[in-house]
Design a protein around this motif. Structure first.
Motif, PDB file in Angstrom:
ATOM      1  N   VAL A 425       0.859  -1.188   0.000  1.00 40.95           N
ATOM      2  CA  VAL A 425       0.000   0.000   0.000  1.00 40.95           C
ATOM      3  C   VAL A 425       0.894   1.236   0.000  1.00 40.95           C
ATOM      4  O   VAL A 425       1.891   1.305   0.727  1.00 40.95           O
ATOM      5  N   ASP A 426       0.553   2.206  -0.805  1.00 46.07           N
ATOM      6  CA  ASP A 426       1.391   3.402  -0.952  1.00 46.07           C
ATOM      7  C   ASP A 426       1.032   4.506   0.035  1.00 46.07           C
ATOM      8  O   ASP A 426       1.915   5.167   0.586  1.00 46.07           O
ATOM      9  N   LEU A 427      -0.275   4.708   0.258  1.00 48.39           N
ATOM     10  CA  LEU A 427      -0.714   5.874   1.025  1.00 48.39           C
ATOM     11  C   LEU A 427      -1.925   5.493   1.866  1.00 48.39           C
ATOM     12  O   LEU A 427      -2.890   4.914   1.358  1.00 48.39           O
ATOM     13  N   TYR A 428      -1.865   5.816   3.164  1.00 45.59           N
ATOM     14  CA  TYR A 428      -3.000   5.636   4.069  1.00 45.59           C
ATOM     15  C   TYR A 428      -3.371   6.994   4.634  1.00 45.59           C
ATOM     16  O   TYR A 428      -2.534   7.694   5.215  1.00 45.59           O
ATOM     17  N   LEU A 429      -4.636   7.379   4.465  1.00 43.11           N
ATOM     18  CA  LEU A 429      -5.139   8.684   4.892  1.00 43.11           C
ATOM     19  C   LEU A 429      -6.038   8.505   6.105  1.00 43.11           C
ATOM     20  O   LEU A 429      -6.957   7.685   6.086  1.00 43.11           O
TER      21      LEU A 429
END
Length: 534
Positions: A425-429
């Motif tokens: 996963v690249d980005l967790y917001l």
């Protein structure tokens, strides 16, 4: 967006304000914003190259050196023409809430306000800018140090390469609004003037128009809101106003909850819909009535979720809005996945699991199995980028402001984070903390941000997706709130209510940037997105 241009020709601009002298002089003066009634101080400027040209689409880098100061910070302001800054300089004080003299870059990248901390020694500000003018135009720079304007040299723009446009733009703003803002006249409740104040006024309508009109101008394909859309103390024991009907029994409180949801959620959605903004929202703790969750409130959890998914997980005809969802989970309609582009996967998670023993901050087993399936299929299909959103941070440390600081159980050791790591996963917001922190761990970037609308904290993150990178631009607003002279407030189910006066500047400011490359590396961190150590 403060766009970058990787791999292009770089020219170096060096600006020195130590005695306003440098080794290489240029005499080209320009008409930038100068102090009124004050003659600009004489200055020399230097470029590393003797060429008077700059190619369109190329990058400029340079420095501003400020004199040693003791006892007070130095204010540096800079303006550019036909070029724009791509980051917040490292030497500038980072800030979350924009206020007078705070360090920030204008949304168009053409103006910098930099507050340089007093250290008793010289400080150098490194600048990076992208030439976006047309051939034949001139790149001009003006710098002002402590109110003394200094005109600098210019470069003629020559033909080069066009500035690339992103394949996809997402806009993230968790905790928007984190307040019950709505016209109670339009609700199915029992409100009438005099029972309580209304839940909105002209100030709030103007503030919302300012922010949402700005978001529309950014032209995102989707808006992501990772929870806390509302205040949500609906049908709970704290509300004795009667605005949504009697609330003495459990049945009455359920009816009051349904009326409150039917008042606030439609108006929340309508503000986006009338601007053509597509919203994908997650559930936050306030969509479950806010913590703490005593037994009485936990009994309402299924109804809270039903009322949320009725508006955000279903279409108008009642059918599920998202085809890819965790079937078999009790959160089937509040967690979902979709691909806005064939090479981009987005997931929305429901991180709240109400049990007989309490509210757990975790994914239930069916949802966790679904996440693994979505991520596995994304990688099998050659998906390039994976973005996830959920309400609470998973790893830390993170800054917080006026928050209960809920975090995901197990953190980096949780099954969820291990899945993120396994499948890249690249980005967790995330939201919840009403502040901004970027944590980069195991090749995953977690950005926790968001705020409290009624108390002047609203920020948003632009995520521009290219074939080889994601560019992040975190923006904030100069917002001012104050209570009415008589101390009265707008009404909401939380007893404290909301300040009546709220004003938002129409111009947002960039306060942090970063780049995520295709290998999971985090590059060019600046401003508030720099590493935070707690």
């Amino acid at each position: 967006m403060l766009s970058r241009s990787t791999g292009r020709t770089r020219h170096v601009l060096t600006i020195s304000t130590l005695g306003l002298t440098v080794a290489l002089a240029l005499s080209a003066a320009l008409g930038g914003p100068a102090a009124q009634g004050r003659a600009p101080a004489a200055a020399d400027a230097g470029w590393s190259s003797a060429s008077p040209f700059a190619a369109a689409g190329s990058e400029l880098s340079g420095t501003v050196t400020v004199p040693a100061r003791r006892g007070r910070d130095t204010v540096v302001k800079l303006w550019l023409s036909n070029a724009r800054l791509t980051s917040v300089p490292d030497a500038c004080r980072s800030t979350v809430t924009v206020r007078e003299r705070a360090s920030s870059v204008s949304a168009d990248g053409r103006a910098l306000t930099c507050l340089v901390r007093s250290t008793g020694s010289r400080r150098t500000i490194s600048l990076d800018a992208l030439v976006d003018g047309e051939p034949g135009q001139q790149v001009d720079v003006t710098v002002m140090v402590d109110g003394r304007a200094t005109p600098l040299g210019a470069r003629l723009v020559t033909p080069g390469v066009p500035v690339p446009q992103p394949d996809l733009r997402l806009l993230s703003s968790p905790d928007f609004l984190n307040a019950d803002v709505g016209d109670l006249v339009r609700g199915p409740g029992f409100w009438r003037p005099g029972r309580t104040a209304n839940s909105t006024n002209a100030d709030y309508r103007r503030a919302l128009d300012t922010i949402l009109d700005d978001w529309r101008a950014e032209r995102p394909e989707s808006v992501l809101v990772a929870g806390d859309l509302v205040e949500g103390w609906w049908g709970t024991e704290v509300d004795r106003s009667g605005n949504f009907g009697p609330d003495r029994t459990l049945a009455q409180r359920k009816a009051a909850l349904r009326r409150a949801a039917a008042t606030y959620y439609p108006q929340w959605k309508e503000r986006f819909a009338e601007r053509g903004l597509e919203v994908h929202a997650a559930m936050g703790d306030h969509e479950f009535g806010d913590n703490p969750w005593r037994a009485e409130k936990r009994r309402l959890a299924p109804l809270f979720e039903k009322e949320f998914t009725k508006r955000f997980g279903r279409r108008a005809d009642g059918s599920p809005r998202y085809a890819d969802r965790p079937r078999g989970s009790k959160h089937e309609l509040s967690a979902y996945a979709w691909r806005p582009r064939p090479d981009v996967q987005v997931l929305t998670l429901n991180v709240f699991d109400a049990t007989a023993g309490g509210m757990r901050i975790r994914l239930d087993r069916p949802q966790l199995r679904w996440v693994e399936r979505v991520l596995r299929e994304a990688r099998q299909d050659g998906v390039r980028w994976v973005v996830a959103q959920g309400h609470t941070p998973i790893v830390g440390p993170v800054r917080s402001h006026g928050s209960s600081k809920l975090t995901y159980e197990g953190g980096a050791h949780s099954p969820l984070w291990r899945l993120f790591k396994r499948y890249g996963v690249d980005l967790y917001l995330s939201g919840e903390v009403h502040d901004v922190t970027a944590v980069h761990r195991d090749g995953i970037l977690q950005v926790s941000h968001g705020g409290l609308f009624a108390f002047g904290l609203t920020n948003y993150l632009l995520v521009d997706v290219y074939e080889d990178r994601m560019e992040l631009d975190l923006r904030d607003y100069a917002t001012h709130w104050r209570d009415a002279p008589d101390g009265t407030r707008l009404w909401e189910t939380r007893p404290q209510g909301m300040p009546k006066h709220l004003q938002v500047s129409p111009t947002p400011f960039t306060i942090g940037t970063a780049v995520v490359d295709g290998e999971g590396h985090l590059l060019d961190r600046s401003g508030i997105l720099e590493q935070y150590t707690g």
